[in-house]
Design an enzyme around this catalytic site. Structure first.
Site, PDB file in Angstrom:
ATOM      1  N   LYS A  62      16.185  -5.628   2.070  1.00  9.29           N
ATOM      2  CA  LYS A  62      16.491  -4.546   3.253  1.00  9.29           C
ATOM      3  C   LYS A  62      18.009  -5.002   3.448  1.00  9.29           C
ATOM      4  O   LYS A  62      18.718  -3.827   4.020  1.00  9.29           O
ATOM      5  CB  LYS A  62      15.685  -4.871   4.405  1.00  9.29           C
TER       6      LYS A  62
ATOM      7  N   GLY B  80      15.712  -8.117   7.973  1.00  8.93           N
ATOM      8  CA  GLY B  80      15.923  -6.917   8.164  1.00  8.93           C
ATOM      9  C   GLY B  80      14.920  -6.094   9.047  1.00  8.93           C
ATOM     10  O   GLY B  80      15.463  -5.187   9.798  1.00  8.93           O
TER      11      GLY B  80
ATOM     12  N   LEU C  79       0.828  -1.312   0.061  1.00  6.53           N
ATOM     13  CA  LEU C  79       0.023   0.045  -0.127  1.00  6.53           C
ATOM     14  C   LEU C  79       0.857   1.221   0.040  1.00  6.53           C
ATOM     15  O   LEU C  79       0.475   2.308   0.163  1.00  6.53           O
ATOM     16  CB  LEU C  79      -0.998  -0.010   1.283  1.00  6.53           C
TER      17      LEU C  79
ATOM     18  N   GLY D 203       0.094  -4.082  12.337  1.00  5.88           N
ATOM     19  CA  GLY D 203       1.307  -3.668  11.353  1.00  5.88           C
ATOM     20  C   GLY D 203       0.938  -2.284  10.800  1.00  5.88           C
ATOM     21  O   GLY D 203       1.792  -1.400  10.362  1.00  5.88           O
TER      22      GLY D 203
END
Length: 531
Positions: free
Chosen positions: A315, A378, A267, A482
């Site tokens: 990451k 990460g 998103l 989250g």
């Protein structure tokens, strides 16, 4: 072999050459794709498309049968919609759904012209089979958009295909190959530069960012479906117009993006583009499906990318490609935010830890709390370093115990084996793995009997309430979605790139609205399935 007399076959159809003006300007260079099984469905989509753009492709091959095609064209002839209509009846050989002969395809295109279509999209496979005189006779009053499609790859010799298309003297030539790498996308976009009367459509999820940037690069059109996607990598008409504003992008527009694999769930484009619109910033944020970092990084200068977010699984790997790095990000060993500085220098930082701290601070006092991080990637590293700095006692549990021990040692914490979770208690448990993320939302990384805590947090934000959080809630734990971390780290990224205060309320509202819509849709589908 192209017959000698084809150089005159479509002269009348290509009299006016206006480059990007072939299909109008601005929003009218976004072509709404209308595709439905019934005449009623097609008509409904045409009316919806007209509210957003004047250029509409009519996919006659999607209609269920000839009766539906005939019924729709009767409706169209009676409506005389003030729009620029492109008729398409693509055969199976050309990647469409029409199973009859090329002669019948031509007959339907001719009927569409009579009903008001000014353009006809004819694929090269059909044109090679038809006599130029028959095409000229059937489509005399229309203009031809000659299409090359390849649903498997990007051909090596795009220039030769362009030359073949020009020999047919069509009014415009369209190239729509599958982009299997970002490098493929660049080759497709280059075809549109310094050429007129050309449409380029990089297909597939990897090609999506280039598809959005195609108008900026010189493509006469960009395609987007009103409802049903008709080709790989398409996004909706509403998104292309309102979220990405493809028709407004120029070479001055700053390009940002998110890189990851998978990336379709993200998103971040909604979050950041909403911010750009709210603050009237000339910038766009794109989703890059990145299989290999070198493929993406080579494209950064050519696409004019000014910064990008980094998500799973890149990451940690991105760190070795950076020219400089924020000290905390270097200590963490993972980066989720990159700024492209002068000379193409890459500077990395990490805002994930900011998101974790902001999300948990309202639920418990971090200093002195014992917090378990499940996972050691990460995102887990960012959380571990951030929480340790905030005074929490960090514990780490991961599928690979060696990685858990390594991370725990780096932050002065403890490694906890999975078998110990059934008996140990924590003030908070934080899941940093992708287990339970859409579309695999029915699974949880931990069992109910392993959730002994006051607060449970999941870094996953799609769905907002994961299976892990549902189990924790049933056990009486406070839960943290989250989405709170996602929003906080995103606000920080936006401010790093723009140097402005993020319009947090607008960005939050857009993301929550999208998630609520998805959940309502999911609930409705589940109810329908149970009936």
């Amino acid at each position: 072999m192209i017959p000698h007399d084809t150089s005159r076959a479509f002269n009348k159809m290509a009299e006016t050459r206006l480059g990007n003006g072939l299909f109008g300007r601005g929003i009218d260079r976004i072509c709404a794709v209308v595709a439905a099984r019934t005449a009623r469905g097609m008509a409904s989509q045409v009316l919806a498309a007209r509210r957003l753009t004047q250029t509409i492709e009519i996919r006659l091959d999607w209609l269920r049968n000839d009766r539906q095609r005939r019924s729709f064209l009767v409706w169209l002839r009676g409506r005389h919609p003030p729009a620029r209509l492109i008729a398409t009846c693509r055969t199976v050989l050309g990647g469409g759904r029409f199973r009859a002969s090329t002669k019948k395809e031509l007959a339907w295109l001719s009927a569409a012209v009579t009903a008001g279509c000014a353009w006809c999209d004819l694929e090269i496979e059909s044109l090679r089979k038809l006599a130029p005189a028959s095409v000229r006779q059937a489509l005399a009053s229309a203009r031809i958009l000659l299409s090359f499609h390849d649903f498997r790859r990007t051909p090596a010799r795009l220039g030769q295909l362009w030359n073949e298309g020009r020999r047919w003297q069509s009014a415009c030539v369209k190239f729509a190959p599958q982009a299997n790498t970002i490098g493929d996308s660049l080759r497709i976009l280059r075809l549109a530069r310094n050429r007129r009367e050309i449409v380029v459509v990089p297909m597939g999820e990897i090609g999506l960012p280039a598809r959005i940037l195609a108008l900026r690069e010189g493509s006469a059109l960009a395609y987007a479906p009103v409802e049903t996607a008709t080709a790989p990598g398409q996004i909706s008409l509403h998104e292309l117009k309102h979220l990405y504003r493809a028709h407004e992008l120029t070479r001055r527009t700053r390009v940002y993006g998110v890189i990851g694999d998978p990336i379709g769930h993200s998103l971040s484009p909604l979050l950041h583009n909403t911010g750009f619109v709210a603050r009237n910033v000339d910038a766009v944020y794109l989703p890059f499906l990145v299989k290999g970092l070198p493929d993406f990084l080579k494209a950064v200068p050519e696409l004019g990318i000014r910064g990008f977010s980094v998500t799973i699984p890149h990451k940690e790997a991105i760190v070795r490609y950076l020219d400089d790095c924020d000290p905390l990000a270097a200590e963490i060993g993972a980066v989720n935010t990159v700024v492209v500085r002068g000379g193409g220098k890459l500077y990395g930082s990490n805002t994930d830890y900011v998101g974790v701290l902001r999300a948990l601070e309202g639920r418990l006092r971090l200093a002195g709390s014992r917090i378990l991080i499940f996972g050691a990637g990460g995102a887990a590293r960012a959380a571990a370093f951030g929480l340790a700095r905030a005074g929490a006692a960090v514990a780490v549990c991961a599928r690979r115990e060696s990685r858990a021990r390594e991370l725990a040692r780096a932050v002065g914490g403890e490694a906890v084996p999975r078998r110990a979770l059934r008996t140990q208690y924590f003030d908070a448990i934080l899941n940093s793995t992708p287990v339970g993320m859409y579309p695999h939302a029915a699974i949880s990384p931990l069992l109910s009997r392993e959730l002994h805590c006051r607060v449970a947090m999941d870094m996953i934000y799609r769905p907002q309430k994961t299976q892990l959080l549902r189990m924790a809630e049933r056990k009486g734990c406070k839960i943290v979605s989250g989405i709170e971390m996602f929003l906080a780290q995103g606000f920080a990224q936006w401010e790093i790139w723009t140097g402005q205060r993020a319009p947090e309320a607008a960005m939050r509202r857009a993301v929550l609205r999208k998630l609520e819509e998805e959940e309502r849709r999911g609930t409705a589908l589940e109810r329908a399935r149970r009936r």
